[in-house]
Design an enzyme around this catalytic site. Structure first.
Site, PDB file in Angstrom:
ATOM      1  N   ASP A 217       0.860  -1.194   0.000  1.00 63.02           N
ATOM      2  CA  ASP A 217       0.000   0.000   0.000  1.00 63.02           C
ATOM      3  C   ASP A 217       0.888   1.234   0.000  1.00 63.02           C
ATOM      4  O   ASP A 217       1.068   1.910   1.012  1.00 63.02           O
ATOM      5  CB  ASP A 217      -0.939  -0.002   1.189  1.00 63.02           C
ATOM      6  CG  ASP A 217      -2.046   1.058   1.058  1.00 63.02           C
ATOM      7  OD1 ASP A 217      -2.054   1.778   0.038  1.00 63.02           O
ATOM      8  OD2 ASP A 217      -2.876   1.160   1.973  1.00 63.02           O
TER       9      ASP A 217
ATOM     10  N   GLU B 102     -12.042   8.477  11.613  1.00 64.63           N
ATOM     11  CA  GLU B 102     -12.419   8.488  13.025  1.00 64.63           C
ATOM     12  C   GLU B 102     -12.669   9.912  13.493  1.00 64.63           C
ATOM     13  O   GLU B 102     -11.874  10.816  13.224  1.00 64.63           O
ATOM     14  CB  GLU B 102     -11.332   7.827  13.878  1.00 64.63           C
ATOM     15  CG  GLU B 102     -11.784   7.546  15.304  1.00 64.63           C
ATOM     16  CD  GLU B 102     -10.863   6.570  16.024  1.00 64.63           C
ATOM     17  OE1 GLU B 102     -11.028   5.339  15.820  1.00 64.63           O
ATOM     18  OE2 GLU B 102      -9.989   7.031  16.776  1.00 64.63           O
TER      19      GLU B 102
ATOM     20  N   HIS C 109       4.247   4.269  13.471  1.00 63.23           N
ATOM     21  CA  HIS C 109       3.150   4.686  12.594  1.00 63.23           C
ATOM     22  C   HIS C 109       1.799   4.342  13.199  1.00 63.23           C
ATOM     23  O   HIS C 109       0.759   4.642  12.622  1.00 63.23           O
ATOM     24  CB  HIS C 109       3.291   4.042  11.213  1.00 63.23           C
ATOM     25  CG  HIS C 109       2.668   2.679  11.082  1.00 63.23           C
ATOM     26  ND1 HIS C 109       2.961   1.635  11.929  1.00 63.23           N
ATOM     27  CD2 HIS C 109       1.771   2.188  10.188  1.00 63.23           C
ATOM     28  CE1 HIS C 109       2.264   0.568  11.562  1.00 63.23           C
ATOM     29  NE2 HIS C 109       1.536   0.876  10.511  1.00 63.23           N
ATOM     30  N   GLY C 110       1.795   3.696  14.354  1.00 62.43           N
ATOM     31  CA  GLY C 110       0.556   3.333  15.017  1.00 62.43           C
ATOM     32  C   GLY C 110       0.842   2.409  16.184  1.00 62.43           C
ATOM     33  O   GLY C 110       1.963   2.374  16.703  1.00 62.43           O
ATOM     34  N   ALA C 111      -0.166   1.653  16.574  1.00 57.43           N
ATOM     35  CA  ALA C 111       0.017   0.723  17.687  1.00 57.43           C
ATOM     36  C   ALA C 111       0.774  -0.529  17.231  1.00 57.43           C
ATOM     37  O   ALA C 111       1.578  -1.079  17.979  1.00 57.43           O
ATOM     38  CB  ALA C 111      -1.334   0.326  18.268  1.00 57.43           C
ATOM     39  N   GLY C 112       0.514  -0.974  16.003  1.00 63.20           N
ATOM     40  CA  GLY C 112       1.145  -2.198  15.510  1.00 63.20           C
ATOM     41  C   GLY C 112       0.352  -3.419  15.935  1.00 63.20           C
ATOM     42  O   GLY C 112      -0.072  -3.529  17.095  1.00 63.20           O
TER      43      GLY C 112
ATOM     44  N   LYS D 171     -15.481   2.443   9.133  1.00 66.08           N
ATOM     45  CA  LYS D 171     -14.589   1.437   8.573  1.00 66.08           C
ATOM     46  C   LYS D 171     -15.133   0.965   7.237  1.00 66.08           C
ATOM     47  O   LYS D 171     -16.345   0.948   7.009  1.00 66.08           O
ATOM     48  CB  LYS D 171     -14.458   0.233   9.514  1.00 66.08           C
ATOM     49  CG  LYS D 171     -13.900   0.563  10.888  1.00 66.08           C
ATOM     50  CD  LYS D 171     -12.404   0.771  10.844  1.00 66.08           C
ATOM     51  CE  LYS D 171     -11.675  -0.512  10.552  1.00 66.08           C
ATOM     52  NZ  LYS D 171     -10.192  -0.343  10.624  1.00 66.08           N
TER      53      LYS D 171
END
Length: 451
Positions: free
Chosen positions: A68, A180, A370-373, A449
């Protein structure tokens, strides 16, 4: 190999994470490689990787960019306060209004058929018709708005790529992509910075996560095959057959880089058009003059030429966010002095974060998480987590319920908070390593979503 994670997070890394690091470090002439605390196993390379080569004799890897291409984050602010959305009926109305303008079904085409996607992939945001650019801020508050490349490379595109990508501009996509609606809790010591960015306690903001859709996916799939064939013809092997790479200066390397830039143009324009639709939805609910100014837009799957240590280098970030410090010359002009917002999503039901890079981040080429993972696979999540547990984490039935656009949480169980690492531990690792500081927590109120 550098790992930025506190003891608890590092202990959670599976052995495969380090095995993949060893495989990655077999690529010749690597200048630097690291994991952020959200690192987890991916295809060929872990998500959460920063890997760097010199431009003059280095390598480019589609495996360390990800399929992506250009996937990233975008945040828009409002003048609304969380109390304006406290009524669940208002939040449901807002979800429905946004879904009118932002298709969330994979089989539904965009509402913007009048946009030529070839103009977008060639010129990024500058390729959009003026009617879709509410004001100059929508062009300037971005990490990059136009990725330039030789358009002759577009002739090497797969023949079917336009067919697959046609109609997808301004659509959300599935998986972990989302829109969100959140409200902010500003860190006490960051109030001055937050105010300079137009942020305040209780402010309603919109966070968007999406990427290059079929354009990037088709490029990734096509060049996986091409790189594999090239490596075979050169007699180059690696323990992981999914780890693919080529010299930057080779024909295959140059072609991939240029076509990757076209996907980056698609990705930033896709988030822009999603946001355009979100603003239309807010106007339906709160009035036709409602504005959603852009805070920032940035990527976390790409490879870019950057100058570090007085040399041009190709910096790969796969599931890693660039977080430049105040005064850094690569900052967007509007954030030159303050440093730019770094946008870090959590998971459904948990906080997301707005951060700012520190000068010490130079040691990690200004990369943060880049986020929680993910903590477990989608399959394992469905086997281990119940819908009741998911509902509890979303506060279903309470006044603080985090609303979603799905009638049943079962359909998105693989995206529940239990599928991800504890984002607070991830952020603690980043702050503890002096890579970035927290400016604000973003608390979820409603999530949209894809299906």
């Amino acid at each position: 190999m550098h790992v930025f994670a506190n003891a608890e997070v590092k202990e959670s890394f599976e052995d495969k994470v380090f095995e993949m690091a060893d495989n990655n470090l077999r690529i010749p002439r690597n200048q630097y490689m690291s994991y952020t605390p959200d690192a987890h196993v991916g295809i060929g390379t872990c998500i959460g990787t920063t890997a760097v080569w010199n431009m003059k004799d280095g390598f480019v890897s589609p495996s360390i960019v990800g399929v992506d291409i250009g996937c990233g984050m975008r945040v828009h602010t409002t003048q609304l306060h969380k109390r304006d959305l406290q009524d669940k009926g208002v939040r449901r109305q807002l979800i429905q209004a946004i879904e009118k303008y932002v298709p969330t079904n994979e089989r539904t085409n965009t509402h913007y058929e009048d946009i030529d996607i070839m103009d977008v992939v060639r010129s990024g945001l500058k390729g959009l018709p003026e009617r879709y650019v509410p004001n100059e801020r929508w062009l300037t508050h971005v990490e990059e708005s136009t990725f330039t490349f030789s358009h002759g490379y577009l002739e090497k595109l797969p023949e079917n790529i336009r067919k697959y990508a046609h109609g997808q501009l301004g659509t959300l996509g599935g998986g972990n992509h989302f829109i969100e609606i959140q409200y902010l809790e500003i860190e006490e010591e960051a109030k001055d910075v937050a105010a300079s960015w137009g942020l305040f306690d209780g402010q309603v903001v919109v966070m968007i996560h999406s990427g290059s859709r079929a354009w990037g996916a088709k490029l990734g799939q096509t060049y996986t095959k091409i790189f594999r064939e090239a490596m075979y013809s050169w007699g180059v092997t690696n323990p992981d057959r999914n780890l693919l790479y080529a010299p930057i200066g080779s024909d295959v390397g140059q072609t991939y880089l240029h076509l990757m830039y076209s996907a980056l143009n698609f990705a930033v324009s896709n988030r822009h058009m999603i946001a355009f639709g979100v603003q239309q939805g807010f106007r339906d609910v709160f009035g036709g003059e409602t504005e959603l100014p852009v805070l920032y837009d940035l990527m976390h799957n790409y490879a870019l030429k950057e100058f570090h240590r007085n040399e041009p280098m190709l910096v790969h970030r796969k599931g890693a966010t660039r977080a430049l410090s105040p005064g850094h010359f690569l900052n967007a002009a509007v954030y030159k002095e303050s440093g730019h917002p770094a946008l870090i999503p959590g998971s459904m039901g948990t906080s997301s974060y707005i951060m700012r890079g520190r000068a010490e981040g130079e040691k990690n080429f200004y990369s943060i998480c880049h986020g929680a993972g993910r903590a477990r696979s989608r399959k394992a999540t469905k086997e281990l987590v119940t819908v009741d547990q998911f509902e509890a984490s979303m506060k279903v039935g309470t006044d603080e319920e985090i609303l979603v656009n799905h009638r049943s949480l079962k359909t998105i169980l693989d995206e529940c908070p239990q599928a991800y690492k504890d984002v607070d531990l991830i952020i603690d690792s980043i702050v503890g390593a002096s890579l970035a500081d927290v400016i604000a927590k973003c608390k979820p109120m409603a999530a949209i979503k894809g299906v």
